[in-house]
Write a protein that holds these residues in place. Structure first.
Motif, PDB file in Angstrom:
ATOM      1  N   LEU A  35       0.866  -1.162   0.000  1.00  0.00           N
ATOM      2  CA  LEU A  35       0.000   0.000   0.000  1.00  0.00           C
ATOM      3  C   LEU A  35       0.909   1.219   0.000  1.00  0.00           C
ATOM      4  N   ASN A  36       0.726   2.088  -0.985  1.00  0.00           N
ATOM      5  CA  ASN A  36       1.637   3.201  -1.204  1.00  0.00           C
ATOM      6  C   ASN A  36       1.046   4.524  -0.743  1.00  0.00           C
ATOM      7  N   PHE A  37       1.909   5.376  -0.208  1.00  0.00           N
ATOM      8  CA  PHE A  37       1.541   6.718   0.243  1.00  0.00           C
ATOM      9  C   PHE A  37       2.515   7.702  -0.386  1.00  0.00           C
ATOM     10  N   LYS A  38       1.976   8.706  -1.072  1.00  0.00           N
ATOM     11  CA  LYS A  38       2.813   9.667  -1.795  1.00  0.00           C
ATOM     12  C   LYS A  38       3.744   8.945  -2.774  1.00  0.00           C
ATOM     13  N   ASN A  39       3.172   7.910  -3.412  1.00  0.00           N
ATOM     14  CA  ASN A  39       3.862   7.134  -4.436  1.00  0.00           C
ATOM     15  C   ASN A  39       5.074   6.357  -3.914  1.00  0.00           C
ATOM     16  N   LYS A  40       5.127   6.132  -2.591  1.00  0.00           N
ATOM     17  CA  LYS A  40       6.180   5.326  -2.004  1.00  0.00           C
ATOM     18  C   LYS A  40       5.537   4.265  -1.109  1.00  0.00           C
ATOM     19  N   SER A  41       6.184   3.110  -1.012  1.00  0.00           N
ATOM     20  CA  SER A  41       5.658   2.030  -0.186  1.00  0.00           C
ATOM     21  C   SER A  41       5.556   2.479   1.269  1.00  0.00           C
ATOM     22  N   ALA A  42       4.388   2.249   1.887  1.00  0.00           N
ATOM     23  CA  ALA A  42       4.173   2.604   3.285  1.00  0.00           C
ATOM     24  C   ALA A  42       3.919   1.366   4.140  1.00  0.00           C
ATOM     25  N   VAL A  43       3.057   0.467   3.655  1.00  0.00           N
ATOM     26  CA  VAL A  43       2.667  -0.727   4.411  1.00  0.00           C
ATOM     27  C   VAL A  43       2.669  -1.912   3.449  1.00  0.00           C
ATOM     28  N   SER A  44       3.345  -2.976   3.823  1.00  0.00           N
ATOM     29  CA  SER A  44       3.407  -4.167   2.978  1.00  0.00           C
ATOM     30  C   SER A  44       2.859  -5.373   3.715  1.00  0.00           C
ATOM     31  N   TYR A  45       2.047  -6.151   3.008  1.00  0.00           N
ATOM     32  CA  TYR A  45       1.493  -7.397   3.548  1.00  0.00           C
ATOM     33  C   TYR A  45       2.158  -8.556   2.816  1.00  0.00           C
ATOM     34  N   ARG A  46       2.766  -9.463   3.551  1.00  0.00           N
ATOM     35  CA  ARG A  46       3.493 -10.576   2.963  1.00  0.00           C
ATOM     36  C   ARG A  46       2.555 -11.758   2.741  1.00  0.00           C
ATOM     37  N   TYR A  47       2.333 -12.119   1.474  1.00  0.00           N
ATOM     38  CA  TYR A  47       1.453 -13.231   1.171  1.00  0.00           C
ATOM     39  C   TYR A  47       2.214 -14.481   0.725  1.00  0.00           C
ATOM     40  N   GLU A  48       3.454 -14.333   0.298  1.00  0.00           N
ATOM     41  CA  GLU A  48       4.272 -15.506  -0.002  1.00  0.00           C
ATOM     42  C   GLU A  48       5.050 -15.917   1.248  1.00  0.00           C
ATOM     43  N   MET A  49       5.539 -17.145   1.234  1.00  0.00           N
ATOM     44  CA  MET A  49       6.222 -17.681   2.411  1.00  0.00           C
ATOM     45  C   MET A  49       7.561 -16.990   2.623  1.00  0.00           C
ATOM     46  N   THR A  50       7.845 -16.672   3.890  1.00  0.00           N
ATOM     47  CA  THR A  50       9.152 -16.167   4.294  1.00  0.00           C
ATOM     48  C   THR A  50       9.836 -17.248   5.119  1.00  0.00           C
ATOM     49  N   TYR A  51      11.053 -17.579   4.740  1.00  0.00           N
ATOM     50  CA  TYR A  51      11.791 -18.622   5.448  1.00  0.00           C
ATOM     51  C   TYR A  51      12.781 -17.994   6.413  1.00  0.00           C
ATOM     52  N   PRO A  52      13.111 -18.697   7.492  1.00  0.00           N
ATOM     53  CA  PRO A  52      14.069 -18.142   8.453  1.00  0.00           C
ATOM     54  C   PRO A  52      15.473 -18.110   7.881  1.00  0.00           C
ATOM     55  N   PRO A  53      16.384 -17.429   8.554  1.00  0.00           N
ATOM     56  CA  PRO A  53      17.773 -17.370   8.071  1.00  0.00           C
ATOM     57  C   PRO A  53      18.398 -18.760   7.985  1.00  0.00           C
ATOM     58  N   GLU A  54      19.425 -18.868   7.185  1.00  0.00           N
ATOM     59  CA  GLU A  54      20.129 -20.134   7.029  1.00  0.00           C
ATOM     60  C   GLU A  54      20.629 -20.629   8.378  1.00  0.00           C
ATOM     61  N   GLY A  55      20.388 -21.906   8.632  1.00  0.00           N
ATOM     62  CA  GLY A  55      20.814 -22.508   9.882  1.00  0.00           C
ATOM     63  C   GLY A  55      19.748 -22.517  10.959  1.00  0.00           C
ATOM     64  N   VAL A  56      18.619 -21.830  10.716  1.00  0.00           N
ATOM     65  CA  VAL A  56      17.508 -21.794  11.669  1.00  0.00           C
ATOM     66  C   VAL A  56      16.429 -22.748  11.193  1.00  0.00           C
ATOM     67  N   ASP A  57      15.825 -23.476  12.114  1.00  0.00           N
ATOM     68  CA  ASP A  57      14.802 -24.470  11.800  1.00  0.00           C
ATOM     69  C   ASP A  57      13.703 -23.862  10.920  1.00  0.00           C
ATOM     70  N   SER A  58      13.337 -24.563   9.861  1.00  0.00           N
ATOM     71  CA  SER A  58      12.317 -24.070   8.924  1.00  0.00           C
ATOM     72  C   SER A  58      10.930 -24.031   9.547  1.00  0.00           C
ATOM     73  N   ILE A  59      10.778 -24.559  10.769  1.00  0.00           N
ATOM     74  CA  ILE A  59       9.487 -24.490  11.454  1.00  0.00           C
ATOM     75  C   ILE A  59       9.062 -23.042  11.669  1.00  0.00           C
ATOM     76  N   PHE A  60      10.004 -22.101  11.594  1.00  0.00           N
ATOM     77  CA  PHE A  60       9.703 -20.684  11.808  1.00  0.00           C
ATOM     78  C   PHE A  60       9.254 -19.968  10.525  1.00  0.00           C
ATOM     79  N   LYS A  61       9.058 -20.676   9.434  1.00  0.00           N
ATOM     80  CA  LYS A  61       8.598 -20.044   8.196  1.00  0.00           C
ATOM     81  C   LYS A  61       7.186 -19.522   8.374  1.00  0.00           C
ATOM     82  N   LYS A  62       6.855 -18.457   7.621  1.00  0.00           N
ATOM     83  CA  LYS A  62       5.537 -17.859   7.811  1.00  0.00           C
ATOM     84  C   LYS A  62       5.160 -16.970   6.634  1.00  0.00           C
ATOM     85  N   SER A  63       3.846 -16.869   6.410  1.00  0.00           N
ATOM     86  CA  SER A  63       3.250 -15.855   5.534  1.00  0.00           C
ATOM     87  C   SER A  63       2.107 -15.224   6.318  1.00  0.00           C
ATOM     88  N   GLY A  64       1.479 -14.167   5.745  1.00  0.00           N
ATOM     89  CA  GLY A  64       0.333 -13.557   6.399  1.00  0.00           C
ATOM     90  C   GLY A  64       0.702 -12.631   7.546  1.00  0.00           C
TER      91      GLY A  64
END
Length: 297
Positions: free
Chosen positions: A44-73
């Motif tokens: 969602l953009n304000f003054k033509n710049k990103s202001a608020v972003s909603y993550r709908y694709e999966m985000t994975y944790p950093p390398e070496g961290v258990d993938s159980i912490f992956k999340k979207s939404g």
């Protein structure tokens, strides 16, 4: 069904006049209120710049961290009009913290405790399912996302314990230094026996993990009841403002949380981390909650 026309009046500090006239609505705002999908996030953009972003694709944790912490939404980043990012995801002290999200913790499904917040326990998670709608115009940009609260514990296979509609609107206040964000959540359960939300120290509502640079010496809290960073935890308030030093060190920025009068627990219970949280750094986390036990540990 024919779509109804609506008129929106947005309050500002300035005195303004309004004129009603027939015309065709514009699809995009010259003021820069718009929405767009980019790299797995809806912006969602304000003054033509990103202001608020909603993550709908999966985000994975950093390398070496258990993938159980992956999340979207979840919502991240939230960015001020001057370009400062206020939210944080996957901090190494709490990998299950994701910007701004709905942290439901102690629940019961068929007599079993299920936690949808502490992902490392493997009991449950909350994931994006689909968008119901997105829209933008001269006054606001918005989306409604369907999220599924998935029970990973009580059955052999994962099951949906809660369906949630999250509606988010970014409003143009006709001010270059601020915008307004509406966050509305509606739930229903497909389970035959429903779901029970247990009393616990805190949970429900929304949680927000603030940026790393805000600590004990440069981040403040003020509530409608006059409480500050030292006294606000486990109190109730109609509003709470969290502010801190800007990234350039030349000012402050922040977020004002306002509880809607129709909320079940208005004025809202709050969990605000003590100022000595996380090794006395004073890192800031706020849960604008549905329940907070006054004497919980």
């Amino acid at each position: 069904m024919k779509k109804k026309n609506r008129i929106y009046f947005v309050p500002t500090d300035a005195t303004q006049s309004y004129r009603l006239q027939n015309g065709s609505p514009s699809l995009k705002s010259d003021a820069g209120i718009s929405e767009q999908k980019q790299e797995g996030s809806l912006q969602l953009n304000f003054k033509n710049k990103s202001a608020v972003s909603y993550r709908y694709e999966m985000t994975y944790p950093p390398e070496g961290v258990d993938s159980i912490f992956k999340k979207s939404g979840y919502i991240h980043p939230i960015i001020t009009p001057k370009g400062d990012t206020l939210t944080r995801i996957q901090p190494d002290d709490h990998y299950h913290h994701y910007g701004l999200w709905g942290p439901w913790t102690h629940t019961q499904v068929d007599g079993e405790r299920v936690d949808f917040w502490n992902l490392g326990d493997g009991m449950g998670t909350v994931l994006f399912k689909k968008f119901k709608n997105t829209e933008s115009g001269d006054v606001y940009a918005s989306f409604t996302a369907v999220q599924e609260h998935i029970d990973l514990k009580t059955k052999k296979e994962p099951q949906v314990a809660l369906n949630e509609d999250v509606q988010v609107k970014l409003w143009d206040l006709n001010r270059p230094d601020r915008y307004m964000l509406d966050y509305k959540s509606a739930f229903n359960s497909p389970l035959e026996n429903g779901i029970l939300f247990e009393s616990y120290r805190y949970g429900g509502g929304i949680g927000l993990r603030f940026n790393k640079r805000w600590k004990a010496d440069n981040c403040s809290v003020l509530t409608s009841e006059g409480n500050d960073r030292l006294t606000a935890d486990r109190t109730n308030a109609r509003w709470c403002i969290v502010s801190g030093e800007s990234s350039d060190g030349k000012g402050t920025n922040g977020i004002l949380f306002m509880s809607h009068p129709s909320n079940r627990k208005h004025p809202e219970p709050m969990r605000i981390w003590p100022i000595d949280a996380n090794g006395e750094e004073g890192i800031c986390f706020l849960n604008f909650a549905l329940y907070v036990m006054k004497n919980g540990k």
